[in-house]
Design an enzyme around this catalytic site. Structure first.
Site, mmCIF file in Angstrom:
data_model
loop_
_atom_site.group_PDB
_atom_site.id
_atom_site.type_symbol
_atom_site.label_atom_id
_atom_site.label_comp_id
_atom_site.label_asym_id
_atom_site.label_seq_id
_atom_site.Cartn_x
_atom_site.Cartn_y
_atom_site.Cartn_z
ATOM 1 C CB SER A 28 16.917 -19.754 -23.107
ATOM 2 O OG SER A 28 17.381 -19.272 -24.354
ATOM 3 C CG ASN A 115 27.655 -13.220 -26.442
ATOM 4 O OD1 ASN A 115 26.837 -14.139 -26.460
ATOM 5 N ND2 ASN A 115 28.962 -13.418 -26.507
ATOM 6 C CB THR A 160 6.070 -0.404 19.976
ATOM 7 O OG1 THR A 160 5.665 -0.440 21.342
ATOM 8 C CG2 THR A 160 5.899 1.016 19.447
ATOM 9 C CG HIS A 161 7.910 -4.237 21.690
ATOM 10 N ND1 HIS A 161 9.184 -4.745 21.698
ATOM 11 C CD2 HIS A 161 8.025 -2.917 21.969
ATOM 12 C CE1 HIS A 161 10.040 -3.784 21.980
ATOM 13 N NE2 HIS A 161 9.369 -2.660 22.145
ATOM 14 C CB SER A 281 -12.445 -22.965 4.990
ATOM 15 O OG SER A 281 -12.373 -24.326 5.358
ATOM 16 C CE LYS A 287 -10.595 -19.746 8.711
ATOM 17 N NZ LYS A 287 -9.752 -20.926 8.550
ATOM 18 C CG ASN A 289 -9.474 -18.500 4.989
ATOM 19 O OD1 ASN A 289 -9.714 -18.293 6.178
ATOM 20 N ND2 ASN A 289 -9.610 -19.677 4.421
ATOM 21 C CD GLU A 294 -3.685 -16.387 4.521
ATOM 22 O OE1 GLU A 294 -3.274 -17.444 4.994
ATOM 23 O OE2 GLU A 294 -4.845 -16.247 4.089
ATOM 24 C CE1 TYR A 321 25.129 -15.036 -22.471
ATOM 25 C CE2 TYR A 321 26.300 -16.954 -23.306
ATOM 26 C CZ TYR A 321 25.146 -16.370 -22.829
ATOM 27 O OH TYR A 321 24.011 -17.116 -22.694
ATOM 28 C CD GLN A 326 19.950 -20.251 -21.843
ATOM 29 O OE1 GLN A 326 20.363 -19.875 -22.932
ATOM 30 N NE2 GLN A 326 19.689 -21.512 -21.589
ATOM 31 C CE LYS A 329 17.860 -14.480 -21.414
ATOM 32 N NZ LYS A 329 19.125 -14.787 -20.695
#
Ligand code: ARG
Length: 477
Positions: A28, A115, A160-161, A281, A287, A289, A294, A321, A326, A329
């Site tokens: 790890s 542990n 709404t909607h 772009s 463009k 963006n 996003e 344990y 492990q 993480k």
């Protein structure tokens, strides 16, 4: 020392070294190395306790602490190096400690297991992460309030909607996100609290014959000691608490992000992002963006996945344990990094955007004022259902005539219902509509002014707190 101890921590009973492919799977260290500062802090507390309890001599304890402090500095300076054969951060730190202070380092692990050690490291990491995320979120909340103050009088359609519903103040909209973030802070605080329990002294699972004092180590780390050693090494609830807080916060950021993606489109045209927070772009020169927003929308999927990953890993694990743990993480680190990366851009991105008030107001009126008319009739004693029907017919009539509700001829109003002959001047405008609200928490300027005052008072209480050991702490309301 009669026999020189070398190789993996657990090498005593083995005749051969681990196969390389197994070593790669098992290790790890490539990702848990970032726990090193926490690991060393925990080891310092443990070494002091060993001395205080007479488990090692005072001199040995002091040597261990000094050596660990040197390792900590090396970690902080980027001078610490590790190898896959270290397996994990705990081993790497101990190996380096032995280089520095010699075989007394082999006594550090007395009365301790990896542990309880790894569980402690994670508690410290989660506590620290919850505080850092909380601080980042507060910065975003300050920014929201700042924008709500400067551009707050602008109106835009409330939806709404995703259909224009009623005009609302921009400040009302921004402060709605503020409320969601306030709840996120509470969830972060709950995770921080859950992480405030020290598992050190639980050893492998059942305790230790050495006279350790878990209260001493917990106290040094500003934590409470565990109650049950088996639970202490088995549970990862505090990890999931933080992952849940991150998943919900990520979902909130994703909703906010989606709105900005819409708002900055030519179709909406409500806002333009600052150049420093948008990208172009490679093929279409015109463009601009909203990549950052996003990504806020996109990363929420990963955050939900991170929570799921740990929940599913824990599900069905017997107490005690198992190496499965492990796997807690990477999702944890991923979630914390993702959330912090988003919060790092949000405050300035909000501050540097420009709103197009004219465009927002232009589309905030029209048929979005229909409820205003229905409420006007209802206030005059017309039953609301009937009022709704009357205004619905009027909207249909306006569509036939090709006019909006703001420009409907007086005669048409009176024809729709006699009580509509004296609609007050200005009611059928976006600003008139928001001013017409009187209910608590509404979009009316006075109400939003009160919400803004409360938001600022909230931030004041958060900002005025003394910094905790690990940074700012936040208070429950
Ligand atoms: N690298 C391990 C983990 O992340 C540390 C604990 C190892 N404990 C053990 N009994 N093998 O969980």
């Amino acid at each position: 020392m009669s026999e020189r101890y070398e190789g993996p921590l657990w090498g005593g009973r083995f005749g051969a070294s681990p196969a390389e492919a197994f070593e790669r799977l098992n290790a790890s260290i490539p990702f848990d190395i970032r726990l090193a500062p926490h690991d060393i802090r925990g080891s310092i507390a443990h070494a002091r306790m060993l001395g205080a309890q007479g488990i090692v001599s005072d001199e040995e304890s002091a040597t261990l602490v000094l050596g660990l402090e040197t390792v900590l500095r090396e970690v902080e300076d980027g001078a610490f190096s590790w190898d896959l054969s270290d397996e994990d951060v705990h081993t790497a730190v101990e190996r380096r400690l032995r280089d520095l202070v010699g075989d007394v380092a082999l006594k550090l692990h007395t009365g301790r297991s990896r542990n309880d050690q790894v569980a402690l490291d994670l508690h410290l990491f989660v506590r620290d992460a919850a505080e850092r995320i909380g601080a980042g979120l507060l910065a975003a909340m300050r920014s929201l309030v700042g924008v709500a103050e400067t551009d707050g009088n602008l109106v835009l359609p409330g939806y709404t909607h995703l259909q224009r519903a009623q005009p609302i103040l921009l400040s009302h909209h921004l402060l709605a996100h503020f409320e969601a973030f306030k709840r996120d802070l509470r969830r972060l605080e709950a995770a921080r609290e859950a992480a405030g329990v020290s598992p050190l002294g639980a050893a492998a699972l059942g305790g230790t014959p050495h006279p350790v004092d878990p209260r001493l180590t917990a106290e040094e780390l500003g934590m409470e000691p565990f109650t049950n050693s088996l639970d202490a090494v088995s549970e990862r609830d505090f990890v999931m608490d933080l992952l849940y807080a991150c998943a919900v916060l990520g979902m909130h950021l994703s909703r906010l992000g989606e709105e900005w993606v819409l708002w900055t489109s030519a179709e909406f045209g409500f806002a333009t992002l600052g150049d420093a927070y948008s990208s172009g772009s490679s093929i279409m020169p015109q463009k601009k963006n909203p990549d950052a927003y996003e990504l806020m929308r996109g990363k929420s999927g990963r955050l939900i996945g991170d929570l799921n990953a740990v929940l599913i890993t824990l599900k069905g694990l017997p107490l005690g344990y198992s190496k499965d743990l492990q796997e807690d993480k990477e999702p944890l680190f991923d979630a914390v990094d993702s959330v912090l990366a988003m919060l790092a851009v949000l405050p300035e991105m909000l501050r540097t955007a420009r709103f197009h008030g004219g465009r927002m107001e232009e589309v905030a009126g029209g048929f979005a004022l229909a409820t205003e008319l229905a409420d006007f009739l209802a206030a005059k004693g017309v039953p609301f259902r009937e009022a709704h029907h009357v205004v619905g017919r009027l909207v249909g009539r306006c569509e036939e005539l090709g006019v909006s509700l703001e420009d409907v001829p007086q005669g048409e109003l009176a024809a729709a219902h006699p009580a509509l002959s004296d609609v007050p001047e200005g009611l059928l405008t976006p600003q008139g509509s928001v001013r017409n609200k009187i209910s608590p928490g509404s979009t009316a300027p006075a109400s939003v002014g009160e919400q803004l005052r409360q938001a600022k008072a909230f931030l004041e209480t958060m900002g005025g707190l003394p910094k905790g050991q690990n940074g700012p702490t936040f208070r429950k309301e």
